[in-house]
Write an enzyme that holds these catalytic residues in place. Structure first.
Site, mmCIF file in Angstrom:
data_model
loop_
_atom_site.group_PDB
_atom_site.id
_atom_site.type_symbol
_atom_site.label_atom_id
_atom_site.label_comp_id
_atom_site.label_asym_id
_atom_site.label_seq_id
_atom_site.Cartn_x
_atom_site.Cartn_y
_atom_site.Cartn_z
ATOM 1 N N ASP A 288 0.818 -1.208 0.000
ATOM 2 C CA ASP A 288 0.000 0.000 0.000
ATOM 3 C C ASP A 288 0.854 1.261 0.000
ATOM 4 O O ASP A 288 1.878 1.333 0.691
ATOM 5 C CB ASP A 288 -0.907 -0.022 1.237
ATOM 6 C CG ASP A 288 -1.819 1.187 1.315
ATOM 7 O OD1 ASP A 288 -2.645 1.353 0.399
ATOM 8 O OD2 ASP A 288 -1.696 1.964 2.280
ATOM 9 N N GLU A 318 0.966 -0.350 -4.997
ATOM 10 C CA GLU A 318 0.041 0.731 -5.339
ATOM 11 C C GLU A 318 0.834 2.022 -5.418
ATOM 12 O O GLU A 318 1.184 2.622 -4.398
ATOM 13 C CB GLU A 318 -1.068 0.850 -4.287
ATOM 14 C CG GLU A 318 -2.089 1.924 -4.620
ATOM 15 C CD GLU A 318 -2.312 2.925 -3.496
ATOM 16 O OE1 GLU A 318 -3.007 3.928 -3.740
ATOM 17 O OE2 GLU A 318 -1.777 2.735 -2.394
#
Length: 577
Positions: A288, A318
């Protein structure tokens, strides 16, 4: 090397081997050195045809699924639901599933991005409950074991950028930073009260002895002493230079920002990935917010995983940036050990679809990451960040969603597709009602996307021919591979116009005389493949058709297949009423 709980961990000087560019020159950081002059690559840079020789080995197609949406109900039953659904998902061809952050969040209903304790997977009574929003650790373990039994690798969502919901506050000296230009300070250093103390009272020293305090962070977003919100950087700390340069320096994102250069932090985070592998049999990690913390640390983390965990773990990051040239350089910097989500492609889907019949379908893949690094791209149509009401909302017109899925599921040399939970199971939305009247059903009522996934599993193999020569009607074919489903292929044609259209395309002379029909049943009729291997494939207005031999291996099963999208039981309740 250093030892931590019996595990040898790499130090800064002996971690990852520096990446080099094509000439052998080391790739330096910070990120400004990774970012070259902005170049864009058109969709026409994709090879056409993309040739897959019959003699070349042909692996089974991989398909990821995001196993949650933002609005999953906070009933603590999600692991149980996924456990029950996994056999059906595996039957659709799902080979990997990205699950939500499974660590203890700030409160029992938190989605996990508000992370409190990495080492609590729903095992300890902390922050108001033993379970997480998704369920207990025992239920998580059972779900992962079920996934492995069905050949589905689980990707754990690792939130390593920040921590939230501290147990106590501390006084510290900090400087207020301009939130729009993080290189600019606002005023003089001053005393603040920061929520940076973590004792983990429910867990204690189980699994990890580290108790976090202000020394382990670079800054916060709230001064409890003055009641001010903002960006505050602690005295003696600097934001990492090797991060994204948006807002001048985008190290700080939210909550208490982790200092990845602190030796205790580095040691604990590296150890955590090893510890995680001892708790769950995983297939990899979804990382993340990687634009917000040290690129060098991330590269070292990947090297550490290879040395101590499993070199086959799939890593996808991400990195939200519509700049595929930069992302491709980042992949090189990471020694090709990481894949990234194709942000530009999703933006293209949104842009073209919202123009309706005026959108130019030929530009769908312009500058997409799959054009730059097809082997390291993960494609998607919607995810929890881009869905309605979320921070990165990127709307794709409803009629266009099946078209977009055809583009990521059925094409060759186009990364690994990731199917979104809500497109299979629907969404309860941000304000659910007791009678489920605002429930948003799955894409096309749940009937079309599963058939596309089965088409990917069975027939999306072999050489590809592209026909992206008209702004409002494009298509492509896969001629099949002899090692997959008897060598049967498929033909895909789409239009965003309001009238029927057609595309004359080549599917291979070996298919001469075959009768092909639309798998999705949106376009009636049949196509007889000519002796030269060509056929004229129609498509209904504003839709997609997937043409397959009516007698292809597996065709009868797909035609009769009905996917159970009622993961919550809402449909059963409606039918009973």
């Amino acid at each position: 090397m250093s030892a931590y709980l019996g595990l040898e961990l790499p130090l800064k000087d002996d971690a990852a081997t520096p990446a080099v560019d094509d000439s052998g020159t080391p790739i330096r950081i910070p990120s400004s050195d990774l970012r070259p002059d902005r170049r864009r690559r058109p969709a026409t840079d994709q090879p056409n045809p993309f040739v897959v020789p019959d003699s070349q080995p042909c692996a089974e197609n991989k398909t990821l699924m995001q196993g949650f949406e933002w609005y999953v109900p906070a009933d603590f039953q999600h692991w149980r639901r996924l456990t029950k659904a996994l056999p059906r998902l595996a039957a659709l061809g799902v080979t990997g599933m990205w699950i939500p952050p499974a660590c203890k969040a700030s409160w029992p209903t938190g989605n996990g991005y508000d992370i409190y304790d990495l080492y609590d997977l729903g095992e300890f009574d902390q922050k108001g409950a033993r379970h997480t929003k998704w369920g207990t650790k025992a239920e998580l373990v059972q779900m992962v074991d079920t996934a492995n039994a069905h050949g589905v690798g689980i990707l754990f969502d690792a939130v390593l950028n920040h921590k939230a919901a501290a147990d106590f506050s501390e006084r510290a000296i900090a400087t207020r930073i301009d939130p729009h230009d993080r290189t600019t300070v606002l005023g003089e250093p001053r005393e603040v009260e920061a929520w940076t103390g973590y004792r983990f009272p429910g867990r204690g020293a189980t699994y990890s002895p580290l108790k976090w305090n202000k020394s382990h962070f670079t800054g916060i977003d709230y001064d409890a002493l003055s009641g001010e919100k903002g960006v505050f950087r602690f005295a003696g700390k600097e934001f990492s230079n090797d991060v994204d340069e948006e807002l001048g320096n985008y190290d700080y994102l939210m909550f208490a920002d982790i200092d990845h250069r602190h030796p205790e932090v580095r040691r604990d985070l590296l150890y955590w990935t090893y510890w995680l592998s001892t708790q769950l049999k995983l297939g990899g990690l979804r990382l993340d917010a990687i634009k917000h913390y040290s690129f060098e640390f991330l590269r070292d983390l990947a090297a550490h995983i290879d040395k101590t965990v499993d070199r086959s773990w799939f890593l996808v990051g991400e990195y939200w940036r519509e700049d595929s040239e930069f992302l491709s350089r980042f992949i090189e910097f990471m020694n090709y050990r990481i894949s990234l989500f194709d942000v530009q492609l999703v933006s293209n889907f949104s842009r073209v679809s919202l123009k309706g019949e005026k959108g130019d379908l030929r530009t769908l893949f312009d500058d997409a990451l799959v054009v730059w690094k097809p082997a390291n791209a993960v494609t998607f149509v919607v995810n929890h960040d881009t869905q309605l009401g979320q921070s990165l909302e990127t709307p794709v017109a409803r009629f266009f969603i099946p078209i977009a899925y055809a583009m990521i599921l059925l094409r060759a040399n186009a990364g690994i597709p990731c199917v979104f939970y809500s497109d299979l199971y629907g969404s309860i939305g941000p304000h659910p009602k007791d009678d489920h009247s605002n429930f948003v059903p799955p894409t096309s009522g749940g009937a079309v996307l599963p058939k596309m996934m089965l088409a990917r599993k069975l027939w999306a193999y072999g050489t590809q021919f592209d026909y992206f020569d008209d702004p409002h009607c494009v298509g492509f074919t896969r001629i099949g591979h002899p090692s997959r489903s008897g060598g049967h292929g498929l033909a895909v044609v789409v239009t965003n116009g309001w009238e029927f259209a057609a595309k004359t395309m080549f599917v291979g002379r070996q298919h001469a005389g075959e009768v092909w029909t639309d798998l999705l049943r949106w376009c009636p009729g049949k196509v007889v493949i000519g002796s030269n291997g060509w056929g004229e494939f129609p498509v209904a207005h504003r839709s997609v058709s997937v043409w397959v031999n009516s007698e292809a291996d597996g065709r009868q099963m797909v035609d009769s297949f009905v996917f159970d999208s009622g993961i919550y039981g809402y449909q059963a309740e409606k039918d009973a009423a």
